[in-house]
Enzyme design. Structure first.
Site, PDB file in Angstrom:
ATOM      1  N   ALA A  10       0.824  -1.222   0.000  1.00 29.34           N
ATOM      2  CA  ALA A  10       0.000   0.000   0.000  1.00 29.34           C
ATOM      3  C   ALA A  10       0.849   1.260   0.000  1.00 29.34           C
ATOM      4  O   ALA A  10       0.424   2.307   0.450  1.00 29.34           O
ATOM      5  CB  ALA A  10      -0.911  -0.011   1.232  1.00 29.34           C
ATOM      6  N   GLN A  74       8.349   1.850   3.014  1.00 28.53           N
ATOM      7  CA  GLN A  74       9.060   1.786   1.737  1.00 28.53           C
ATOM      8  C   GLN A  74       9.257   3.223   1.255  1.00 28.53           C
ATOM      9  O   GLN A  74       8.311   3.882   0.843  1.00 28.53           O
ATOM     10  CB  GLN A  74       8.253   0.991   0.707  1.00 28.53           C
ATOM     11  CG  GLN A  74       9.018   0.810  -0.608  1.00 28.53           C
ATOM     12  CD  GLN A  74       8.106   0.490  -1.785  1.00 28.53           C
ATOM     13  OE1 GLN A  74       6.889   0.689  -1.722  1.00 28.53           O
ATOM     14  NE2 GLN A  74       8.690   0.000  -2.859  1.00 28.53           N
ATOM     15  N   GLY A  79       8.646   0.227  -6.632  1.00 24.25           N
ATOM     16  CA  GLY A  79       8.036  -0.945  -7.256  1.00 24.25           C
ATOM     17  C   GLY A  79       7.588  -2.003  -6.263  1.00 24.25           C
ATOM     18  O   GLY A  79       7.999  -2.042  -5.102  1.00 24.25           O
ATOM     19  N   HIS A 342     -41.589  13.874   6.762  1.00 27.72           N
ATOM     20  CA  HIS A 342     -41.204  14.779   5.670  1.00 27.72           C
ATOM     21  C   HIS A 342     -40.255  15.879   6.136  1.00 27.72           C
ATOM     22  O   HIS A 342     -40.479  16.495   7.179  1.00 27.72           O
ATOM     23  CB  HIS A 342     -42.402  15.482   5.027  1.00 27.72           C
ATOM     24  CG  HIS A 342     -43.738  14.954   5.424  1.00 27.72           C
ATOM     25  ND1 HIS A 342     -44.519  14.216   4.567  1.00 27.72           N
ATOM     26  CD2 HIS A 342     -44.438  15.047   6.580  1.00 27.72           C
ATOM     27  CE1 HIS A 342     -45.641  13.885   5.182  1.00 27.72           C
ATOM     28  NE2 HIS A 342     -45.617  14.373   6.404  1.00 27.72           N
ATOM     29  N   TYR A 345     -34.821  17.404  10.085  1.00 24.54           N
ATOM     30  CA  TYR A 345     -33.443  17.084  10.475  1.00 24.54           C
ATOM     31  C   TYR A 345     -33.432  16.730  11.960  1.00 24.54           C
ATOM     32  O   TYR A 345     -33.892  17.511  12.804  1.00 24.54           O
ATOM     33  CB  TYR A 345     -32.491  18.261  10.223  1.00 24.54           C
ATOM     34  CG  TYR A 345     -31.126  17.976  10.806  1.00 24.54           C
ATOM     35  CD1 TYR A 345     -30.283  17.051  10.200  1.00 24.54           C
ATOM     36  CD2 TYR A 345     -30.701  18.570  11.989  1.00 24.54           C
ATOM     37  CE1 TYR A 345     -29.054  16.735  10.751  1.00 24.54           C
ATOM     38  CE2 TYR A 345     -29.467  18.260  12.549  1.00 24.54           C
ATOM     39  CZ  TYR A 345     -28.649  17.335  11.922  1.00 24.54           C
ATOM     40  OH  TYR A 345     -27.439  17.008  12.470  1.00 24.54           O
ATOM     41  N   ASN A 356     -44.036  11.868  17.068  1.00 18.70           N
ATOM     42  CA  ASN A 356     -44.207  12.294  15.675  1.00 18.70           C
ATOM     43  C   ASN A 356     -43.441  13.589  15.438  1.00 18.70           C
ATOM     44  O   ASN A 356     -43.625  14.571  16.151  1.00 18.70           O
ATOM     45  CB  ASN A 356     -45.694  12.523  15.398  1.00 18.70           C
ATOM     46  CG  ASN A 356     -45.920  12.836  13.925  1.00 18.70           C
ATOM     47  OD1 ASN A 356     -46.044  11.938  13.107  1.00 18.70           O
ATOM     48  ND2 ASN A 356     -45.952  14.114  13.599  1.00 18.70           N
ATOM     49  N   TYR A 366     -26.269  21.723  16.838  1.00 21.60           N
ATOM     50  CA  TYR A 366     -24.928  22.303  16.741  1.00 21.60           C
ATOM     51  C   TYR A 366     -25.000  23.807  16.941  1.00 21.60           C
ATOM     52  O   TYR A 366     -25.745  24.497  16.235  1.00 21.60           O
ATOM     53  CB  TYR A 366     -24.385  21.962  15.345  1.00 21.60           C
ATOM     54  CG  TYR A 366     -22.960  22.384  15.101  1.00 21.60           C
ATOM     55  CD1 TYR A 366     -21.957  22.113  16.019  1.00 21.60           C
ATOM     56  CD2 TYR A 366     -22.613  23.037  13.921  1.00 21.60           C
ATOM     57  CE1 TYR A 366     -20.643  22.485  15.771  1.00 21.60           C
ATOM     58  CE2 TYR A 366     -21.303  23.416  13.665  1.00 21.60           C
ATOM     59  CZ  TYR A 366     -20.317  23.135  14.599  1.00 21.60           C
ATOM     60  OH  TYR A 366     -19.027  23.505  14.350  1.00 21.60           O
TER      61      TYR A 366
HETATM   62  C1  UD1 Z   1       0.067  -4.686 -10.516  1.00 14.95           C
HETATM   63  C2  UD1 Z   1       0.898  -5.825 -11.142  1.00 14.95           C
HETATM   64  C3  UD1 Z   1       0.149  -6.390 -12.335  1.00 14.95           C
HETATM   65  C4  UD1 Z   1      -1.222  -6.876 -11.884  1.00 14.95           C
HETATM   66  C5  UD1 Z   1      -1.997  -5.762 -11.173  1.00 14.95           C
HETATM   67  C6  UD1 Z   1      -3.247  -6.355 -10.567  1.00 14.95           C
HETATM   68  C7  UD1 Z   1       3.222  -5.289 -10.707  1.00 14.95           C
HETATM   69  C8  UD1 Z   1       4.487  -4.773 -11.277  1.00 14.95           C
HETATM   70  N1  UD1 Z   1       2.190  -5.336 -11.542  1.00 14.95           N
HETATM   71  O1  UD1 Z   1      -0.032  -3.649 -11.482  1.00 14.95           O
HETATM   72  O2  UD1 Z   1       0.865  -7.480 -12.900  1.00 14.95           O
HETATM   73  O3  UD1 Z   1      -1.948  -7.335 -13.011  1.00 14.95           O
HETATM   74  O4  UD1 Z   1      -1.206  -5.174 -10.123  1.00 14.95           O
HETATM   75  O5  UD1 Z   1      -3.919  -5.483  -9.753  1.00 14.95           O
HETATM   76  O6  UD1 Z   1       3.195  -5.675  -9.565  1.00 14.95           O
HETATM   77  N2  UD1 Z   1       2.903  -0.465  -4.421  1.00 14.95           N
HETATM   78  C9  UD1 Z   1       3.803  -0.327  -3.385  1.00 14.95           C
HETATM   79  N3  UD1 Z   1       5.038   0.175  -3.665  1.00 14.95           N
HETATM   80  C10 UD1 Z   1       5.435   0.523  -4.919  1.00 14.95           C
HETATM   81  C11 UD1 Z   1       4.494   0.356  -5.964  1.00 14.95           C
HETATM   82  C12 UD1 Z   1       3.242  -0.150  -5.686  1.00 14.95           C
HETATM   83  O7  UD1 Z   1       3.500  -0.640  -2.224  1.00 14.95           O
HETATM   84  O8  UD1 Z   1       6.558   0.972  -5.080  1.00 14.95           O
HETATM   85  C13 UD1 Z   1       1.544  -0.971  -4.106  1.00 14.95           C
HETATM   86  C14 UD1 Z   1       0.456   0.030  -4.500  1.00 14.95           C
HETATM   87  O9  UD1 Z   1       0.159   0.904  -3.413  1.00 14.95           O
HETATM   88  C15 UD1 Z   1      -0.707  -0.884  -4.851  1.00 14.95           C
HETATM   89  C16 UD1 Z   1      -0.049  -2.196  -5.263  1.00 14.95           C
HETATM   90  O10 UD1 Z   1       1.301  -2.130  -4.842  1.00 14.95           O
HETATM   91  O11 UD1 Z   1      -1.571  -1.106  -3.768  1.00 14.95           O
HETATM   92  C17 UD1 Z   1      -0.098  -2.407  -6.777  1.00 14.95           C
HETATM   93  O12 UD1 Z   1       0.468  -1.278  -7.429  1.00 14.95           O
HETATM   94  P1  UD1 Z   1      -0.199  -0.666  -8.732  1.00 14.95           P
HETATM   95  O13 UD1 Z   1       0.593   0.519  -9.115  1.00 14.95           O
HETATM   96  O14 UD1 Z   1      -1.641  -0.541  -8.584  1.00 14.95           O
HETATM   97  O15 UD1 Z   1       0.144  -1.838  -9.780  1.00 14.95           O
HETATM   98  P2  UD1 Z   1      -0.633  -2.168 -11.108  1.00 14.95           P
HETATM   99  O16 UD1 Z   1      -0.147  -1.253 -12.165  1.00 14.95           O
HETATM  100  O17 UD1 Z   1      -2.072  -2.241 -10.865  1.00 14.95           O
END
Ligand code: UD1
Ligand code: MG
Length: 443
Positions: A10, A74, A79, A342, A345, A356, A366
């Site tokens: 996330a 992170q 990625g 009807h 609030y 009623n 408030y």
């Molecule tokens: C990703 C997948 C894809 C899959 C799809 C399904 C990868 C590279 N690709 O793509 O194959 O089909 O999900 O939903 O994984 N996140 C991090 N850190 C980062 C980047 C992302 O925590 O550096 C988290 C995001 O917050 C998110 C999740 O990873 O909740 C997926 O990231 P998102 O950018 O939505 O990936 P997709 O492009 O949907």
């Protein structure tokens, strides 16, 4: 089933949402997307959950405060592969099976997660990927399986190709990666770390380490990756942008309404009705069109809600309560048989049995700074267009005449009538009440 650990990814910037709020905190049916994911993971039986946070980390940490969910930071966000490595380094999984789920998949089902864990353990590979076959694969990683390995339910995955890396003109692949995985952490970690290091060694600071590249890395090292088809055939519910946020919310709303209809609630027009999660609705309650019921509301049996009603959090309705058109009820309790038919609030109000609330009545809770409660006794009658300014106490069987203004702190004794601005005691209560009732019946 044995316990398993879980990680929710996330940390991503969620660029496509164009929002200062982290993507996973955007609400769906009244609660953040992240909570939908974590609830299903817990319902599936995990007692060890870590959320990887990055973009908007403090907002997410604040949201998780007081829960036993761990977080891993992170920073920078480079990625999904990098995100998982951070989770493994900062919050070592307590169990030998680790489920990893993208945080933007709110329409998850705990049964599916359990089945993934079972399949992963049966198949015995270090990585299992949940796949689906969809009509419209755009935006998803495409799953390439080893020849002749596809049994319909499982296959040996040899590669996942991200949308951006697809060869132009290559044949369309409909099997996609849903963003839900199971791993044996001790087996993948020795390969994940060098993979991430290699991917991020590039000068280019925009380069990411994809979790999906781990498939090739494992295969090259002679290990197998299992693809488990969970039977999804329509576009799976991931939220990358606001359009998908609306689509996924609608899909989840439909399922949620079907649940309530199966419990004996009539929803006259599902399209214009919106019901958030964490509500209770009693049997034979009828919900008329254009009604919104917020999270945390409890409605008894045989109630009639709407059209155009808004029940807000903290509201509790007994049985046979009527909340009619253009009525908003906020953090209030309406006892059995009470009515606000009807244009009213009610805020922080306790409405007694069979009381009623007339058309256009307002319980003003408030004062611009604080909110105050009001009690309306059993069988009381609040006339049309009156305003009761909180804190207020209207005794049982009392009448507030149409158009009256009851000032803050004033108690109206049981059985008496008040009228005027500000409201004063009216002598012939009975007589007057009959008259007001007659006038109101015409409405
Ligand atoms: C990703 C997948 C894809 C899959 C799809 C399904 C990868 C590279 N690709 O793509 O194959 O089909 O999900 O939903 O994984 N996140 C991090 N850190 C980062 C980047 C992302 O925590 O550096 C988290 C995001 O917050 C998110 C999740 O990873 O909740 C997926 O990231 P998102 O950018 O939505 O990936 P997709 O492009 O949907
Ligand atoms: Mg996504």
């Amino acid at each position: 089933m044995d316990q398993f650990s879980a990680v929710i990814l996330a940390a991503g910037r969620g660029t496509r949402m164009r929002s200062s709020t982290p993507k996973v905190l955007h609400p769906i049916l009244g609660i953040p997307m992240l909570d939908h994911v974590s609830r299903q993971i817990c319902a599936a039986g995990s007692d060890d959950l870590t959320v990887v946070v990055g973009h908007g980390a403090n907002q997410i940490r604040k949201h998780l405060k007081g829960t036993d969910v761990r977080t891993a930071l992170q920073d920078p966000q480079r990625g999904t592969g990098h995100a998982l490595l951070e989770a493994l380094d900062q919050a070592a999984p307590r169990h030998s099976t680790l489920v990893v789920i993208n945080g933007d998949l709110p329409d998850l089902d705990s049964g599916m997660i359990r089945k993934l864990v079972e399949t992963h353990r049966q198949q015995g590979q270090p990585m299992t990927i949940v796949t689906g076959t969809v009509d419209e694969p755009r935006g998803m990683g495409r799953v390439i399986s080893a020849p002749d390995s596809d049994t319909g339910e499982t296959c040996a995955v040899s590669q996942i190709v991200e949308e951006a890396d697809l060869e132009p003109g290559s044949p369309e692949i409909h099997r996609v990666n849903l963003g839900i995985y199971a791993f044996d952490p001790s087996k993948i970690l020795p390969l994940l770390r060098p993979m991430v290091e290699e991917d991020l060694s590039d000068e280019d600071s925009a380069k990411e380490a994809y979790l999906t590249r781990l498939v090739e890395v494992l295969c090259d090292a002679g290990m197998g990756v299992c693809g488990w088809d969970c039977g999804v055939s329509t576009n799976f519910a991931q939220v990358n942008d606001r359009r998908q946020l609306a689509q996924v919310s609608r899909m989840m709303q439909e399922k949620w309404q079907q649940h309530w209809m199966d419990q004996g609630v009539t929803i006259v027009d599902p399209v214009t009705t919106w019901i958030e999660v964490d509500v209770e609705l009693g049997q034979d309650t009828v919900i008329q069109p254009n009604t919104v019921i917020r999270s945390g509301v409890r409605v008894g049996e045989r109630c009639e809600i709407g059209p155009f009603a808004h029940l807000r959090s903290g509201t509790v309705l007994g049985d046979e309560v009527i909340v009619g058109d253009f009525v908003e009820v906020n953090r209030s309790r309406m006892e059995t048989g009470s009515k606000a038919k009807h244009l009213a609030y009610l805020g922080d109000t306790h409405v007694g049995k069979k009381a009623n609330i007339g058309a256009g009545a307002v319980i003003a809770n408030y004062d611009g700074k604080d909110k105050h409660p009001t009690t309306i006794g059993e069988g009381a009658f609040i006339g049309s267009g009156s305003v009761v300014v909180a804190p207020g106490e209207i005794g049982s069987g009392a009448t507030v005449a149409a158009g009256a203004l009851v000032p803050p702190g004033k108690s109206v004794a049981p059985g008496t009538t008040v009228k005027g601005v500000p409201a004063r005691l009216h002598k012939s209560a009975e007589e007057d009440r009959e008259k007001i009732c007659e006038d109101e019946k015409g409405n």
